[in-house]
Motif scaffolding. Sequence first.
Motif, PDB file in Angstrom:
ATOM      1  N   ALA A  91       0.703  -1.000   0.147  1.00 35.96           N
ATOM      2  CA  ALA A  91      -0.106  -0.124  -0.281  1.00 35.96           C
ATOM      3  C   ALA A  91       0.862   1.192   0.040  1.00 35.96           C
ATOM      4  N   THR A  92       2.119   1.055   0.602  1.00 34.85           N
ATOM      5  CA  THR A  92       2.936   2.269   0.434  1.00 34.85           C
ATOM      6  C   THR A  92       3.856   2.463  -0.448  1.00 34.85           C
ATOM      7  N   GLU A  93       3.948   1.544  -1.405  1.00 30.60           N
ATOM      8  CA  GLU A  93       4.807   1.527  -2.403  1.00 30.60           C
ATOM      9  C   GLU A  93       4.210   2.631  -3.458  1.00 30.60           C
ATOM     10  N   LYS A  94       4.991   3.577  -3.685  1.00 25.31           N
ATOM     11  CA  LYS A  94       4.596   4.720  -4.810  1.00 25.31           C
ATOM     12  C   LYS A  94       4.805   4.268  -6.168  1.00 25.31           C
ATOM     13  N   LYS A  95       3.756   4.458  -6.795  1.00 25.92           N
ATOM     14  CA  LYS A  95       3.741   4.381  -8.269  1.00 25.92           C
ATOM     15  C   LYS A  95       4.100   5.458  -8.993  1.00 25.92           C
ATOM     16  N   ILE A  96       4.807   5.297 -10.174  1.00 25.45           N
ATOM     17  CA  ILE A  96       5.447   6.314 -10.873  1.00 25.45           C
ATOM     18  C   ILE A  96       5.138   5.897 -12.470  1.00 25.45           C
ATOM     19  N   LEU A  97       4.649   7.063 -13.290  1.00 20.57           N
ATOM     20  CA  LEU A  97       4.585   6.498 -14.782  1.00 20.57           C
ATOM     21  C   LEU A  97       5.597   7.424 -15.439  1.00 20.57           C
TER      22      LEU A  97
END
Length: 242
Positions: free
Chosen positions: A16-22
């Motif tokens: 849940a705390t893993e940030k997603k980057i595009l």
Amino acid sequence: MRGTGATIFPVARAMATEKKILIVEDEGGLATTLKDRLRKEGYQVNVAKDGLSGFALAAAEPFDLIVLDVMLPGQSGLTVCQKLRERGSSVPILMLTARRQLTDKVAGLKTGADDYLSKPFHMAELLARVEALIRRGQPATAASRHQFGTVCVDLRRTEVSRDGRAVAVSAKEFQLLRYFVEHRGATLSRDELLREVWGYDVTPSSRTVDVHVAWLRQKLEKDPRNPQFILTVVGLGYKFAD
Ligand code: CA
């Protein structure tokens, strides 16, 4: 269940705390370098190689940050940024511009980018900007964004979207919606709404409240005559569904 819960919970929390980057970048080498480095930093990374697929990805799922190149085949990063903002997205956007193109920087910020970096750049600088943007975007986003059904209200950015599309609301409608959202679950009388939202600058009329509620329902509810969010409390007023 109790026994397995202890092992499942930390995993779920880490995800849940893993940030997603595009990353939207057409230069394959740079895209791979960025992806590998950001993954090493613990981010979850997706890559798109052109503007159209970048926009499609950004529109389809939530990201914590988008690294967006300006010069892209098909659709430029500027257009992608503008389209995302138009549909109500407030995702932090770090734009990558070519070194000499100062106009790109200005245009980028004008279309709603949060920051930009000129190529070539040092990886350390990119990482610092990424971290700062994600940190900056976070608490405010969490506190100011309210989601109910497919409707999203961003109080800080004064944006409303439904099914991912920006919804145009008047200033009064937004203030009324804000009051509802901030008092979810409470029964609010017409008098209270008039006092809190309209103040004393209008001739009080409970009809004013009813008309604005009708307009908001028209814009936000799937079936305005059978509302799911702004509920009527017969004889008392209104209540925003909890
Ligand atoms: Ca490029």
